[in-house]
Design a protein around this motif. Structure first.
Motif, short mmCIF file in Angstrom:
data_model
loop_
_atom_site.label_atom_id
_atom_site.label_comp_id
_atom_site.label_asym_id
_atom_site.label_seq_id
_atom_site.Cartn_x
_atom_site.Cartn_y
_atom_site.Cartn_z
N PRO A 118 9.77 5.54 1.54
CA PRO A 118 8.63 5.99 0.94
C PRO A 118 8.27 5.56 2.38
N VAL A 119 6.95 5.98 2.97
CA VAL A 119 5.72 5.34 3.68
C VAL A 119 4.92 5.51 3.24
N PRO A 120 3.89 4.52 2.71
CA PRO A 120 2.68 3.61 1.76
C PRO A 120 2.00 4.66 3.12
N LEU A 121 0.73 5.47 1.94
CA LEU A 121 -0.95 6.42 2.20
C LEU A 121 -1.11 5.16 3.55
N LYS A 122 -2.12 6.07 4.46
CA LYS A 122 -2.74 4.52 5.28
C LYS A 122 -3.45 4.17 4.10
N ASP A 123 -5.02 3.32 4.49
CA ASP A 123 -5.88 2.64 3.77
C ASP A 123 -6.49 3.89 3.22
N ASP A 124 -7.23 4.96 4.53
CA ASP A 124 -7.72 6.43 3.91
C ASP A 124 -7.48 7.22 3.06
N TRP A 125 -6.10 6.96 2.87
CA TRP A 125 -5.53 7.91 2.18
C TRP A 125 -4.58 9.00 2.45
N SER A 126 -4.74 9.09 4.10
CA SER A 126 -4.01 9.77 5.04
C SER A 126 -2.93 9.43 4.72
N HIS A 127 -1.58 10.45 4.97
CA HIS A 127 0.05 10.02 5.66
C HIS A 127 -0.07 9.53 6.55
N ASP A 128 0.65 8.50 6.64
CA ASP A 128 0.47 7.00 7.71
C ASP A 128 1.91 7.60 8.94
N LEU A 129 0.89 8.63 9.85
CA LEU A 129 2.11 10.23 10.42
C LEU A 129 3.60 8.60 11.43
N LYS A 130 2.90 8.22 11.87
CA LYS A 130 3.17 6.79 13.17
C LYS A 130 4.75 6.47 11.90
#
Ligand code: PLP
Length: 348
Positions: A118-130
């Protein structure tokens, strides 16, 4: 994983609910044209609907701009998420996805013997693609992206996702679940389907359960490279699970553009109403591109659900990053008003 859900409490007796807002269903569906088509086909139910299914696939292929060989049908997209997971993870490996996200494919991957990265979503709730790209290793068999994401309702930037899918799919297949995409005005432009025609190893899932309001009629499909579908269809048959009337209903629903527009418009109006309600109450929320809204609550999930159920309102509760959240589906405006007054009683 840092989110969990309170499941048993989330599904009280439907008949007792004044507002059923717990399963992201479309309150307006199915389209009247779909209902007529369904009814007309019930007497054909002694037969398998293979020819009619191929006709439906032809129609979907034209809509998506792909070949019929790029389409696999299933009784809802859940079936295809699960079948993909069973086939892709038969020899173990791992699946990379966001957290929180929709768990259907991931749970089957884990049960089949894979591990979840699992990779947490970013603070703006978008996928952390990096972060997701960095999480891919030699054992990764699939990347799962839900866009817009469930349970957050949030979108990931289109250009960044196209770039991610194009590059990453050279190494490992990328599964993009677009169950809620149709609630956007410009859904076709935001889909990753065109990557399939560019030869990329992406798998796109779509469903008739949401914008078409056919959750209980069970029709969905995936669009992917023929070679990828061959692997899945070599041992499974998604079309086998779809009933004859549902094939007809799906085809008719595709023609009922007015119904889809109505669903989109009324859904957006309800979202605005819920935003305004939460604003007035001093609550924040995750801006939604879907038919549901996630917002933080100052109450433990289980007792929140019990209290909302006592008011005749079914919603969902999640524990995300050690905080409590409510996910409310958009019903009719009347249902949203019932929800709003229940919320005011329960949370104040
Ligand atoms: N994908 C997402 C993100 C969903 O939220 C759902 C249902 O809620 C599904 C897939 C599965 O829907 P269905 O099996 O009805 O197509």
């Amino acid at each position: 994983p840092f989110f969990k859900e309170f499941n048993a409490e989330a599904f009280p007796d439907t008949a007792k609910l004044l507002a059923k807002l717990n399963a992201n269903e479309n309150p307006y569906g199915p389209s009247p044209m779909a209902v007529e088509a369904f009814k007309g086909a019930t007497t054909l139910g002694n037969r398998y609907a293979w020819k009619e299914l191929f006709d439906l696939m032809d129609k979907i292929a034209v809509k998506e701009g792909v070949k019929i060989e790029n389409i696999m049908m299933g009784p809802g997209s859940s079936d295809l998420l699960e079948k993909t997971a069973m086939v892709m993870f038969a020899k173990g490996g791992n699946v990379v996805s966001a957290d929180p996200s929709y768990m259907s494919l991931i749970k089957v991957a884990q049960a089949t013997g894979a591990s979840w990265k699992p990779v947490p979503l970013k603070d703006d709730w978008s996928h952390d693609l990096k972060g997701m790209e960095a999480a891919i290793d030699k054992d990764t068999k699939l990347v799962y992206i839900c866009n817009p994401n469930n349970p957050t309702g949030s979108m990931t930037d289109h250009a960044e996702l196209v770039d991610f899918c194009s590059r990453v799919s050279e190494k490992v297949p990328v599964f993009v679940d677009e169950a809620y995409l149709d609630f956007l005005e410009d859904a076709a432009k935001k889909s990753m389907v065109s990557l399939v025609t560019q030869g990329k190893d992406v798998i796109i899932a779509r469903t008739f359960s949401k914008i078409h309001g056919m959750a209980g009629l069970r029709v969905g499909y995936i669009v992917a490279q023929e070679s990828t579908l061959d692997k899945i269809q070599d041992i499974t048959r998604g079309g086998m699970g779809i009933t004859y009337p549902s094939v007809y209903a799906a085809s008719a629903s595709m023609d009922d553009i007015a119904f889809q527009e109505k669903s989109r418009k009324l859904n957006a109006e309800c979202r605005e109403f819920v935003y305004a309600t939460l604003d007035k109450m001093g609550y924040t929320y995750v801006p939604s591109s879907t038919s549901f809204i996630l917002f933080p609550i100052e109450m433990e999930g289980k007792s929140f659900l019990e209290k909302m159920t006592a008011q005749g309102v079914g919603v969902r509760a999640f524990d995300i990053m050690d905080k409590n959240w409510c996910r409310v589906s958009m019903g009719t405006m009347d249902e949203m008003k019932i929800f709003a007054s229940a919320l005011q009683k329960v949370l104040v």
